[in-house]
Design a protein around this motif. Structure first.
Motif, PDB file in Angstrom:
ATOM      1  N   VAL A 394      50.012  39.264  23.262  1.00 12.00           N
ATOM      2  CA  VAL A 394      48.669  38.593  23.568  1.00 12.00           C
ATOM      3  C   VAL A 394      48.573  37.478  24.521  1.00 12.00           C
ATOM      4  N   LYS A 395      48.219  36.962  25.651  1.00 10.25           N
ATOM      5  CA  LYS A 395      48.212  35.565  26.169  1.00 10.25           C
ATOM      6  C   LYS A 395      46.756  35.234  26.551  1.00 10.25           C
ATOM      7  N   ASP A 396      46.776  34.361  26.696  1.00 10.62           N
ATOM      8  CA  ASP A 396      45.382  33.666  26.453  1.00 10.62           C
ATOM      9  C   ASP A 396      45.276  32.868  27.785  1.00 10.62           C
ATOM     10  N   LEU A 397      44.703  34.028  29.836  1.00 17.42           N
ATOM     11  CA  LEU A 397      45.355  33.637  30.997  1.00 17.42           C
ATOM     12  C   LEU A 397      44.262  32.165  31.185  1.00 17.42           C
ATOM     13  N   ARG A 398      43.048  32.207  30.052  1.00 17.73           N
ATOM     14  CA  ARG A 398      41.641  31.412  30.789  1.00 17.73           C
ATOM     15  C   ARG A 398      42.625  29.609  29.744  1.00 17.73           C
ATOM     16  N   ASP A 399      43.091  29.838  28.901  1.00 22.85           N
ATOM     17  CA  ASP A 399      42.763  28.237  28.505  1.00 22.85           C
ATOM     18  C   ASP A 399      44.508  28.162  28.377  1.00 22.85           C
ATOM     19  N   PRO A 400      45.278  27.816  28.542  1.00 20.51           N
ATOM     20  CA  PRO A 400      46.758  27.470  28.658  1.00 20.51           C
ATOM     21  C   PRO A 400      47.289  26.947  27.293  1.00 20.51           C
ATOM     22  N   GLN A 401      46.414  26.391  26.956  1.00 18.02           N
ATOM     23  CA  GLN A 401      47.048  25.326  25.564  1.00 18.02           C
ATOM     24  C   GLN A 401      46.985  26.168  24.378  1.00 18.02           C
ATOM     25  N   ALA A 402      46.199  27.334  24.347  1.00 14.95           N
ATOM     26  CA  ALA A 402      46.470  28.791  23.726  1.00 14.95           C
ATOM     27  C   ALA A 402      47.875  29.226  23.029  1.00 14.95           C
ATOM     28  N   GLU A 403      47.904  29.756  21.902  1.00 12.15           N
ATOM     29  CA  GLU A 403      49.307  30.256  21.620  1.00 12.15           C
ATOM     30  C   GLU A 403      49.195  32.123  21.383  1.00 12.15           C
ATOM     31  N   GLN A 404      50.259  31.972  22.472  1.00 15.59           N
ATOM     32  CA  GLN A 404      50.561  34.083  22.486  1.00 15.59           C
ATOM     33  C   GLN A 404      50.553  34.245  21.263  1.00 15.59           C
ATOM     34  N   ALA A 405      49.909  35.372  20.964  1.00 17.10           N
ATOM     35  CA  ALA A 405      50.151  36.115  19.742  1.00 17.10           C
ATOM     36  C   ALA A 405      50.468  37.094  19.795  1.00 17.10           C
ATOM     37  N   SER A 406      50.924  37.835  18.249  1.00 18.19           N
ATOM     38  CA  SER A 406      51.459  39.245  18.647  1.00 18.19           C
ATOM     39  C   SER A 406      50.513  40.183  17.344  1.00 18.19           C
ATOM     40  N   VAL A 407      50.118  40.993  18.059  1.00 11.91           N
ATOM     41  CA  VAL A 407      48.964  42.074  17.608  1.00 11.91           C
ATOM     42  C   VAL A 407      49.136  43.654  17.624  1.00 11.91           C
ATOM     43  N   ALA A 408      49.810  43.207  15.805  1.00 10.08           N
ATOM     44  CA  ALA A 408      50.088  45.744  15.628  1.00 10.08           C
ATOM     45  C   ALA A 408      48.991  46.272  16.808  1.00 10.08           C
ATOM     46  N   ILE A 409      49.314  47.108  17.604  1.00 12.86           N
ATOM     47  CA  ILE A 409      48.629  48.216  18.031  1.00 12.86           C
ATOM     48  C   ILE A 409      47.106  48.510  17.445  1.00 12.86           C
ATOM     49  N   SER A 410      47.745  49.006  16.047  1.00  9.94           N
ATOM     50  CA  SER A 410      46.469  49.374  15.235  1.00  9.94           C
ATOM     51  C   SER A 410      45.302  48.887  15.510  1.00  9.94           C
ATOM     52  N   ASP A 411      45.600  47.110  15.376  1.00 13.47           N
ATOM     53  CA  ASP A 411      44.849  46.228  15.267  1.00 13.47           C
ATOM     54  C   ASP A 411      43.953  45.922  16.315  1.00 13.47           C
ATOM     55  N   LEU A 412      44.082  46.167  17.389  1.00 10.32           N
ATOM     56  CA  LEU A 412      44.512  45.825  18.749  1.00 10.32           C
ATOM     57  C   LEU A 412      42.920  45.903  19.110  1.00 10.32           C
ATOM     58  N   ALA A 413      42.611  46.773  19.118  1.00  9.88           N
ATOM     59  CA  ALA A 413      41.176  46.857  19.381  1.00  9.88           C
ATOM     60  C   ALA A 413      40.507  45.372  18.013  1.00  9.88           C
ATOM     61  N   GLN A 414      39.777  45.951  16.927  1.00  6.34           N
ATOM     62  CA  GLN A 414      39.394  44.988  16.686  1.00  6.34           C
ATOM     63  C   GLN A 414      39.521  43.145  16.619  1.00  6.34           C
ATOM     64  N   TRP A 415      40.783  42.951  16.679  1.00  6.59           N
ATOM     65  CA  TRP A 415      41.344  41.623  17.467  1.00  6.59           C
ATOM     66  C   TRP A 415      40.550  41.986  18.801  1.00  6.59           C
ATOM     67  N   ILE A 416      41.017  42.524  19.975  1.00  7.82           N
ATOM     68  CA  ILE A 416      39.848  41.922  21.355  1.00  7.82           C
ATOM     69  C   ILE A 416      38.542  41.910  20.523  1.00  7.82           C
ATOM     70  N   ALA A 417      37.812  43.047  20.285  1.00  6.59           N
ATOM     71  CA  ALA A 417      36.086  42.989  19.795  1.00  6.59           C
ATOM     72  C   ALA A 417      35.832  41.567  19.263  1.00  6.59           C
ATOM     73  N   SER A 418      37.172  41.229  18.328  1.00  2.87           N
ATOM     74  CA  SER A 418      36.862  39.646  18.189  1.00  2.87           C
ATOM     75  C   SER A 418      36.715  38.742  18.656  1.00  2.87           C
ATOM     76  N   ARG A 419      37.148  38.538  20.091  1.00  4.44           N
ATOM     77  CA  ARG A 419      37.208  37.666  20.751  1.00  4.44           C
ATOM     78  C   ARG A 419      36.885  38.226  21.982  1.00  4.44           C
ATOM     79  N   ILE A 420      36.063  38.380  22.519  1.00  5.52           N
ATOM     80  CA  ILE A 420      36.096  39.441  23.692  1.00  5.52           C
ATOM     81  C   ILE A 420      34.302  39.208  23.124  1.00  5.52           C
ATOM     82  N   ASP A 421      33.425  38.431  23.737  1.00  9.68           N
ATOM     83  CA  ASP A 421      31.249  38.740  23.502  1.00  9.68           C
ATOM     84  C   ASP A 421      31.452  40.320  23.725  1.00  9.68           C
ATOM     85  N   ARG A 422      31.052  41.548  22.901  1.00 10.51           N
ATOM     86  CA  ARG A 422      30.279  42.341  23.722  1.00 10.51           C
ATOM     87  C   ARG A 422      29.589  42.349  24.366  1.00 10.51           C
ATOM     88  N   GLU A 423      28.407  41.427  24.871  1.00  7.85           N
ATOM     89  CA  GLU A 423      27.872  41.423  25.889  1.00  7.85           C
ATOM     90  C   GLU A 423      28.421  41.510  27.281  1.00  7.85           C
TER      91      GLU A 423
END
Length: 426
Positions: A394-423
């Protein structure tokens, strides 16, 4: 071969434009709902009589602007030039007027064959609201309050001004019409051509003339306010009293007559100086005789219509923008079927998520360029090695300083939901 073009005055709404339309329409719906209005959807095609009977044969809309034609059965049909007459037809047809207080809103395209110019097209869009069965001045005021709230919600309060008038009752207008004809007849040769024609059939519409000489004549014309009967005058006075008490700014404009025959008593317009000649962005008024004119039982009514294109032009002048971008962009170097499998799994777990897949394929560099242009926040990198162990990068396209993360597919939805505002999802 020559490309086929859209009809003059009828414009496409392109993908980059539609988010602002959707944003505006959602706010109009929300405001209507807060005032207990419910949506009604009416056909764009009606029997022409729906409009000729209601709008009036002597109006510009019927004489010059309606798209009317005879169909294969010999029926004369018309594309709707406005919404109120069709709403009245539907309310009568489906028995919606038995209980006073019906409140409905509508939106959609209207059609008038006129010379296209900025702010005036042959296919245009309106949002409108109608109230039936209530003749109290408070009904007029609530409708004005609703539109006032819309301007506040949109940040346009200082861009529009409210003008109001009373057209009185049918007897008042008949009395005033004769006074106006008696005044204008000696000035007939100084009137512009349209006004001379209107003098015979619809003299009140001469107030709408843009001709300077005609305007000078009309400035000294008898005032409709002086011809009002006691009931109409009392109604208008109460409307003004309540508006004053509520702190609503307005100007009484004796020359405000509205262009359709069905109006009576209170009429109103919101006008802007930011759109040139097409300054009216919302207008309406009371039409207590229209239901009976359309074949129903006597039922008072009042409504307004708002020009969507003109409101959008005001919003765009203020710099209001809306963009529709996905939250995620799948950059893919595996079998496309596996990419779609990951995408559908995410959509199942986060139904409102905006997600784009790199269906065009290509190099990582080309895909990342497309991902960046899409406006997405994150790129999910699906590579062979990662997918073999059930992971994605997972690469943050809006923050060049952020490190690329490796996320298990089984945990991907939870990882995304925790970082993207539901609204922000959707």
């Amino acid at each position: 071969m020559k490309n086929i073009q859209s009809i003059r005055g009828m414009h496409d709404i392109l993908p980059e434009q539609s988010p602002l339309w959707q944003w505006l329409e959602a706010r109009l719906r929300d405001c209507a709902s807060s005032y207990d209005f419910r949506e009604i959807r009416i056909p764009v095609l009606e029997n022409a009589e729906v409009f000729t009977r209601a709008i009036g044969q002597a109006t510009d809309v019927v004489e010059k602007e309606m798209y009317a034609f005879e169909d294969r059965n010999g029926d004369v049909l018309s594309l709707r030039p406005e919404g109120t007459a069709g709403v009245v037809r539907a309310a009568i047809q489906h028995g919606l007027l038995h209980t006073p207080g019906l409140k409905v809103w509508y939106q959609g395209p209207m059609f008038r064959h006129e010379r296209p110019q900025k702010g005036r097209q042959r296919q245009f869009h309106q949002f409108g609201a109608e109230v039936f069965g209530l003749d109290q001045p408070a009904t007029d005021v609530e409708l004005i309050l609703m539109v006032t709230r819309i301007w506040k919600m949109l940040g346009l309060s200082d861009r529009v001004r409210l003008e109001i008038n009373s057209l009185g009752d049918k007897e008042d207008r008949a009395r005033y019409r004769q006074q106006l004809v008696d005044y204008l007849t000696p000035h007939r040769e100084r009137l512009d051509e349209d006004s001379r024609r209107r003098l015979e059939r619809n003299p009140l519409r001469i107030f709408d003339s843009k001709n300077a000489d005609t305007q000078a004549i009309m400035a000294k014309a008898p005032r409709l306010a002086d011809a009002l009967g006691d009931e109409a005058r009392a109604h208008f006075d109460e409307v003004c009293r309540m508006l004053d008490a509520l702190g609503i700014e307005y100007r009484v404009n004796p020359g405000l007559v509205r262009g359709l025959d069905y109006y009576c008593r209170t009429v109103f317009e919101w006008i802007t100086d930011d759109l040139g000649a097409q300054g009216t962005v919302c207008a309406g008024g009371r039409y207590d005789d229209l239901v009976e004119m359309q074949g129903g039982k006597p039922t008072p009514g009042i409504g307004f219509a708002m020009g969507i294109e003109r409101v959008l032009a005001l919003l765009e002048a203020l710099g209001v923008q809306q963009h529709q971008s996905p939250q995620l962009y799948l950059v893919n170097q595996v079998d496309p079927g596996r990419m779609l499998e990951v995408a559908e799994r995410l959509r199942n777990e986060l139904p409102e998520l905006g997600l784009a897949c790199s269906l065009a394929g290509g190099s990582f560099k080309a895909q990342f360029k497309r991902a960046d242009r899409s406006g997405a926040r994150y790129a999910l990198v699906l590579g062979e090695a990662e997918m073999e162990v059930g992971q994605v990068q997972v690469k943050d396209l809006r923050d060049p300083q952020a490190e690329q993360a490796s996320v298990a597919i089984s945990d991907l939805a939870q990882w995304i939901a925790s970082r993207i505002d539901r609204e922000a999802i959707g």
